[in-house]
Design a protein around this motif. Sequence first.
Motif, PDB file in Angstrom:
ATOM      1  N   UNK A  36       0.778  -1.228   0.000  1.00  0.00           N
ATOM      2  CA  UNK A  36       0.000   0.000   0.000  1.00  0.00           C
ATOM      3  C   UNK A  36       0.808   1.276   0.000  1.00  0.00           C
ATOM      4  N   UNK A  37       2.139   1.168   0.034  1.00  0.00           N
ATOM      5  CA  UNK A  37       2.982   2.357  -0.063  1.00  0.00           C
ATOM      6  C   UNK A  37       3.008   2.872  -1.496  1.00  0.00           C
ATOM      7  N   UNK A  38       3.132   4.184  -1.632  1.00  0.00           N
ATOM      8  CA  UNK A  38       3.159   4.804  -2.949  1.00  0.00           C
ATOM      9  C   UNK A  38       4.474   4.470  -3.661  1.00  0.00           C
ATOM     10  N   UNK A  61      -8.131   4.937  -1.179  1.00  0.00           N
ATOM     11  CA  UNK A  61      -7.107   4.457  -0.251  1.00  0.00           C
ATOM     12  C   UNK A  61      -7.781   3.659   0.851  1.00  0.00           C
ATOM     13  N   UNK A  62      -7.386   2.392   1.029  1.00  0.00           N
ATOM     14  CA  UNK A  62      -8.100   1.532   1.975  1.00  0.00           C
ATOM     15  C   UNK A  62      -7.761   1.881   3.422  1.00  0.00           C
ATOM     16  N   UNK A  63      -8.814   1.915   4.258  1.00  0.00           N
ATOM     17  CA  UNK A  63      -8.656   2.343   5.652  1.00  0.00           C
ATOM     18  C   UNK A  63      -8.289   1.196   6.583  1.00  0.00           C
ATOM     19  N   UNK A  64      -8.369  -0.040   6.095  1.00  0.00           N
ATOM     20  CA  UNK A  64      -7.995  -1.201   6.904  1.00  0.00           C
ATOM     21  C   UNK A  64      -7.582  -2.327   5.970  1.00  0.00           C
ATOM     22  N   UNK A  65      -6.889  -3.342   6.513  1.00  0.00           N
ATOM     23  CA  UNK A  65      -6.382  -4.420   5.666  1.00  0.00           C
ATOM     24  C   UNK A  65      -7.504  -5.167   4.958  1.00  0.00           C
ATOM     25  N   UNK A  73      -3.380  -0.994  -4.605  1.00  0.00           N
ATOM     26  CA  UNK A  73      -4.149   0.075  -3.980  1.00  0.00           C
ATOM     27  C   UNK A  73      -3.315   0.834  -2.954  1.00  0.00           C
ATOM     28  N   UNK A  74      -3.426   2.144  -2.971  1.00  0.00           N
ATOM     29  CA  UNK A  74      -2.816   3.005  -1.967  1.00  0.00           C
ATOM     30  C   UNK A  74      -3.475   2.715  -0.621  1.00  0.00           C
ATOM     31  N   UNK A  75      -2.679   2.706   0.460  1.00  0.00           N
ATOM     32  CA  UNK A  75      -3.221   2.397   1.782  1.00  0.00           C
ATOM     33  C   UNK A  75      -3.062   3.572   2.748  1.00  0.00           C
ATOM     34  N   UNK A  76      -4.050   3.720   3.604  1.00  0.00           N
ATOM     35  CA  UNK A  76      -3.970   4.671   4.725  1.00  0.00           C
ATOM     36  C   UNK A  76      -4.361   3.939   6.012  1.00  0.00           C
ATOM     37  N   UNK A  77      -4.070   2.621   6.053  1.00  0.00           N
ATOM     38  CA  UNK A  77      -4.592   1.739   7.090  1.00  0.00           C
ATOM     39  C   UNK A  77      -3.766   1.703   8.370  1.00  0.00           C
ATOM     40  N   UNK A  78      -2.578   2.297   8.373  1.00  0.00           N
ATOM     41  CA  UNK A  78      -1.774   2.290   9.587  1.00  0.00           C
ATOM     42  C   UNK A  78      -0.831   3.482   9.576  1.00  0.00           C
ATOM     43  N   UNK A  79      -0.269   3.784  10.735  1.00  0.00           N
ATOM     44  CA  UNK A  79       0.674   4.893  10.825  1.00  0.00           C
ATOM     45  C   UNK A  79       1.944   4.629  10.025  1.00  0.00           C
ATOM     46  N   UNK A 100      -6.892  16.029  -1.757  1.00  0.00           N
ATOM     47  CA  UNK A 100      -7.923  15.332  -1.000  1.00  0.00           C
ATOM     48  C   UNK A 100      -7.645  13.834  -1.048  1.00  0.00           C
ATOM     49  N   UNK A 101      -7.602  13.199   0.116  1.00  0.00           N
ATOM     50  CA  UNK A 101      -7.382  11.755   0.197  1.00  0.00           C
ATOM     51  C   UNK A 101      -8.725  11.040   0.249  1.00  0.00           C
ATOM     52  N   UNK A 102      -8.990  10.175  -0.720  1.00  0.00           N
ATOM     53  CA  UNK A 102     -10.254   9.437  -0.700  1.00  0.00           C
ATOM     54  C   UNK A 102     -10.122   8.201   0.190  1.00  0.00           C
ATOM     55  N   UNK A 103     -11.030   8.081   1.163  1.00  0.00           N
ATOM     56  CA  UNK A 103     -11.023   6.978   2.119  1.00  0.00           C
ATOM     57  C   UNK A 103     -12.018   5.907   1.672  1.00  0.00           C
ATOM     58  N   UNK A 104     -11.577   4.645   1.719  1.00  0.00           N
ATOM     59  CA  UNK A 104     -12.319   3.579   1.044  1.00  0.00           C
ATOM     60  C   UNK A 104     -12.240   2.270   1.818  1.00  0.00           C
ATOM     61  N   UNK A 105     -13.347   1.563   1.814  1.00  0.00           N
ATOM     62  CA  UNK A 105     -13.368   0.174   2.280  1.00  0.00           C
ATOM     63  C   UNK A 105     -14.177  -0.599   1.254  1.00  0.00           C
TER      64      UNK A 105
END
Length: 372
Positions: A36-38, A61-65, A73-79, A100-105
């Motif tokens: 999920x890293x760019x 960008x997926x909010x969880x695994x 897919x780009x990830x925003x699921x963890x720090x 703008x970051x799109x948040x997705x599940x």
Amino acid sequence: MTNYQFLQTFEFKNGIKIKNRIVIPPMTECSSFEDGNVTKNELDYFALRTGGAGIFITPASNVSSLGKGFEGQLSCASDDMLPSLTQVANTIKVNGTKAILQLHHAGRISDSKILRGQQAVGPSAVASLRPGSEIPRELTNEEILQIISDFGQATRRAIEAGFDGIELHGAKTYLIQQFFSPHSNRRSDDWGGSLKKRMKFPLAVVEQVHKIVERYADRPFIIGYRISPEEIETPGIRLADTLALIDVLKKQPIDYLHISTRDVWQTSKNDSDDQIPVVDQIKEHTKNEVPLIAVGNIAKPEEAEKVIEDGFNFVALGREMLREPQWVEKVQNGQEAGINYSLNETDLKQLRITPPLWKFLTKKIHSKLTAD
């Protein structure tokens, strides 16, 4: 001609000023690393297109695994994703363009292959009608609350990474929409059943995201929400359902509503007697209480201008921004004759277009079971 209305500025109620009314909508280019890293290729894709439009919304960008919906897919699921997300924000924020970051599940629109052996989840154990769909596992109450928290934590990361806002992906039959849909949500508890109960999850996500913004944002921060007005499935979301949801959404702490349609002037997919464009019905229903982004098969300046003249606040150009990264700049400089409206495979490398994006550009616009 450079006096188009879409080149005028816009100011949200929270004080954020947008330099023009052109939006680059979220488009799935599947270029991130497996974790999920760019990637550099993805950053190059962003860099080539930013700086002209007023707003640039990232791919989902997926909010969880378990929220991952596709490879690359780009990830925003963890720090752990913060350095990556910061790179994305910094790359997009050029010449005043807002990031703008799109948040997705993905919910049930995923599978055990993408999730590396884990079963996809959803409101109910009902498979999508998309070919090859797997039956998802019904989420428990505790898992639902955790996902709501996941959206909140992803928002915190967007703030820390330097984004100007987030967009909740409540469209394209993904999880937020799945809870609202009577096709994917067959629950009989507080999270499903009646129209009001099917609204509970989307509204809870909005509420959580807003709380996080209030707590962590040290600057004005945009909260957007994307919707698909209708589903073809039976039972499924109909326009009347969406208008009822909008009645509630427009009173929530969101800064804009992004209407996802394949063609901006399309009429109802379920009622052939209704010949009023869906976006116009939504616009009349919102009564200017929330800014609107319209999108769908818009390429030429005069087409974008018609959207603004019709009363919409922003116009998003998807495929055209892939073909012509300098669209805004060419309009501003009076070089409209030089805008590119076509694309062939020899252009892909120069335009940083990946195979998935090429497929998106060349596929047929209409698909029987794919929602807008």
